[in-house]
Structures are given as structure tokens and as C-alpha cells.
Write an enzyme that holds these catalytic residues in place. Structure first.
Site, PDB file in Angstrom:
ATOM      1  N   LYS A  70     -69.577 -46.734   2.508  1.00 53.70           N
ATOM      2  CA  LYS A  70     -69.622 -47.043   1.080  1.00 53.70           C
ATOM      3  C   LYS A  70     -69.455 -45.747   0.296  1.00 53.70           C
ATOM      4  O   LYS A  70     -70.161 -44.783   0.536  1.00 53.70           O
ATOM      5  CB  LYS A  70     -71.003 -47.619   0.767  1.00 53.70           C
ATOM      6  CG  LYS A  70     -70.988 -48.995   0.161  1.00 53.70           C
ATOM      7  CD  LYS A  70     -72.422 -49.371  -0.181  1.00 53.70           C
ATOM      8  CE  LYS A  70     -72.539 -50.798  -0.646  1.00 53.70           C
ATOM      9  NZ  LYS A  70     -73.927 -51.166  -0.926  1.00 53.70           N
TER      10      LYS A  70
ATOM     11  N   HIS B 155     -84.850 -52.101  -9.562  1.00 50.90           N
ATOM     12  CA  HIS B 155     -85.451 -51.535  -8.344  1.00 50.90           C
ATOM     13  C   HIS B 155     -86.909 -51.141  -8.595  1.00 50.90           C
ATOM     14  O   HIS B 155     -87.784 -51.387  -7.763  1.00 50.90           O
ATOM     15  CB  HIS B 155     -84.702 -50.258  -7.911  1.00 50.90           C
ATOM     16  CG  HIS B 155     -83.289 -50.464  -7.449  1.00 50.90           C
ATOM     17  ND1 HIS B 155     -82.232 -49.753  -7.976  1.00 50.90           N
ATOM     18  CD2 HIS B 155     -82.761 -51.269  -6.495  1.00 50.90           C
ATOM     19  CE1 HIS B 155     -81.109 -50.106  -7.364  1.00 50.90           C
ATOM     20  NE2 HIS B 155     -81.394 -51.030  -6.473  1.00 50.90           N
TER      21      HIS B 155
ATOM     22  N   SER C 181     -76.819 -51.869  -9.702  1.00 50.84           N
ATOM     23  CA  SER C 181     -76.374 -50.474  -9.837  1.00 50.84           C
ATOM     24  C   SER C 181     -74.886 -50.425 -10.141  1.00 50.84           C
ATOM     25  O   SER C 181     -74.418 -49.605 -10.926  1.00 50.84           O
ATOM     26  CB  SER C 181     -76.647 -49.699  -8.548  1.00 50.84           C
ATOM     27  OG  SER C 181     -78.020 -49.624  -8.288  1.00 50.84           O
TER      28      SER C 181
ATOM     29  N   ARG D  80     -82.181 -61.530  -6.645  1.00 47.93           N
ATOM     30  CA  ARG D  80     -81.793 -61.797  -8.027  1.00 47.93           C
ATOM     31  C   ARG D  80     -81.219 -63.208  -8.119  1.00 47.93           C
ATOM     32  O   ARG D  80     -81.856 -64.161  -7.748  1.00 47.93           O
ATOM     33  CB  ARG D  80     -80.781 -60.750  -8.501  1.00 47.93           C
ATOM     34  CG  ARG D  80     -81.412 -59.385  -8.718  1.00 47.93           C
ATOM     35  CD  ARG D  80     -80.375 -58.303  -8.730  1.00 47.93           C
ATOM     36  NE  ARG D  80     -79.739 -58.177  -7.422  1.00 47.93           N
ATOM     37  CZ  ARG D  80     -78.849 -57.273  -7.101  1.00 47.93           C
ATOM     38  NH1 ARG D  80     -78.458 -56.406  -7.997  1.00 47.93           N
ATOM     39  NH2 ARG D  80     -78.347 -57.212  -5.892  1.00 47.93           N
TER      40      ARG D  80
END
Ligand code: ADP
Length: 165
Positions: free
Chosen positions: A41, A17, A130, A92
Site C-alpha cells: 500500500k 480512530h 483516512s 462503520r
């Protein structure tokens, strides 16, 4: 003055990040890091903790050009109200592409002037998430190359050796 909104969960902030934030600051004058308060979440860290860690991690380098906020609901509403020029996202591996493609087009459908700018991190971080960091930390693994030191300590304190993913 060009401003980008960089939205995400940041649970917790990783070096990936931070790489995207510093790349974003080469293209934009200001980056607003928008931390999603996501009721669906389950997050390891509260929104306050997530914001505090981003603030600590960006404190020395980039003061004045980064703003950290939390948001609920539709991202495009925040983008419109803040007057930002673009949404910033990291890309990514190939696996990110489909979801990001859908999101970017949906956001543009909802707010036609908004474009999403994708940046690729240093390849060291291209497999980092993460979620993976939380998993490794929860089993007592070493996450020191993936997150700033103080984030590693926060993860350790939070997990306390217990699996917590
Ligand atoms: P979200 O729940 O929105 O995916 P994340 O905090 O996981 O929230 O990610 C926020 C943004 O940061 C996304 O654009 C994601 O692709 C990007 N990102 C996450 N990890 C990395 C990384 N290691 N390198 C580059 N970009 C990343």
C-alpha cells in the site's frame, strides 16, 4: 489485565480512530495500536510519522494504557507474541462488514483463541476514512472536524496544495 491490539494503517489517524481507541479503553485495560508497515500500500505518511501522530493525539488523555508499535507480516503472530486477548476493529457503514467478517474469521482460523471485538464510532465519524481525509486535504478542503489540528497541519504541509491521494 485485558489487552486489545488495534491494527490499522492510520494514514493519518482521524477522530474516528481516536473514538475507537477511547471506546476500546472502556473495555480493555490496555490498547496496543499496531501500525501496519504495508509495503504494497502506498501511504502518504511514513510509518514513523503515522506512529508519531497517534502518540501526539493520545498523549494527554490516556497515557500509560496505550502502546504504539509497528508491525509487518501476519497480525496474529504479533497478537500471539504480545499475549493480547483480542483484536479491536472499528465498524462503520455496512461496507466495512464483509471485509471485516472475512478478516476476523481468517485470524481466528490462524490463531484459534483470538476473537475480534468490533466497536461502532460516534455517528459523526461513521462515514469518515483516512482516504477521504487525504483526498479532501489534497484539494485544499477543510478537514478540521475530522482530524486533530496538528494532523490537519501535517496534511497541509504534505499536500502543499498538490493533489496527493
Ligand atoms: P486498514 O487499512 O486496516 O483498514 P485503517 O487505518 O483505515 O486501516 O483503519 C483501521 C481500523 O480503524 C479499521 O478497523 C477501521 O474500520 C477503523 N476505522 C477507520 N476509520 C474509522 C472511523 N471513522 N470510525 C470508526 N472506525 C474507523
Amino acid at each position: 489485565m485485558r489487552t486489545a491490539v488495534y491494527p490499522g494503517t492510520f494514514d493519518p489517524v482521524t477522530n474516528g480512530h481516536l473514538d475507537i481507541i477511547s471506546r476500546g479503553l472502556k473495555l480493555f485495560d490496555h490498547v496496543i495500536v499496531a501500525v501496519l508497515v504495508n509495503r504494497e500500500k502506498h501511504t502518504m505518511f511514513t510509518v514513523g510519522e503515522r506512529m508519531e501522530m497517534i502518540s501526539e493525539a493520545t498523549r494527554d488523555v490516556l497515557t500509560g494504557r496505550i502502546k504504539i508499535i509497528s508491525f509487518n507480516g501476519l497480525l496474529v503472530n504479533y497478537v500471539r507474541d504480545s499475549g493480547a486477548d483480542a483484536i479491536l476493529r472499528g465498524l462503520r457503514a455496512i461496507s466495512d462488514f464483509e471485509y471485516e467478517f472475512q478478516m476476523a474469521l481468517m485470524n481466528r482460523k490462524l490463531l484459534k483463541q483470538v476473537d475480534t471485538v468490533f466497536m461502532m464510532p460516534d455517528e459523526r465519524y461513521s462515514y469518515l476514512s483516512s482516504k477521504l481525509v487525504r483526498e479532501v486535504a489534497s484539494f485544499g478542503g477543510d478537514v478540521s472536524v475530522f482530524v486533530p489540528d496538528f494532523v490537519g497541519k501535517r496534511l497541509e504541509a504534505k499536500c502543499g496544495g498538490r493533489p496527493h491521494v
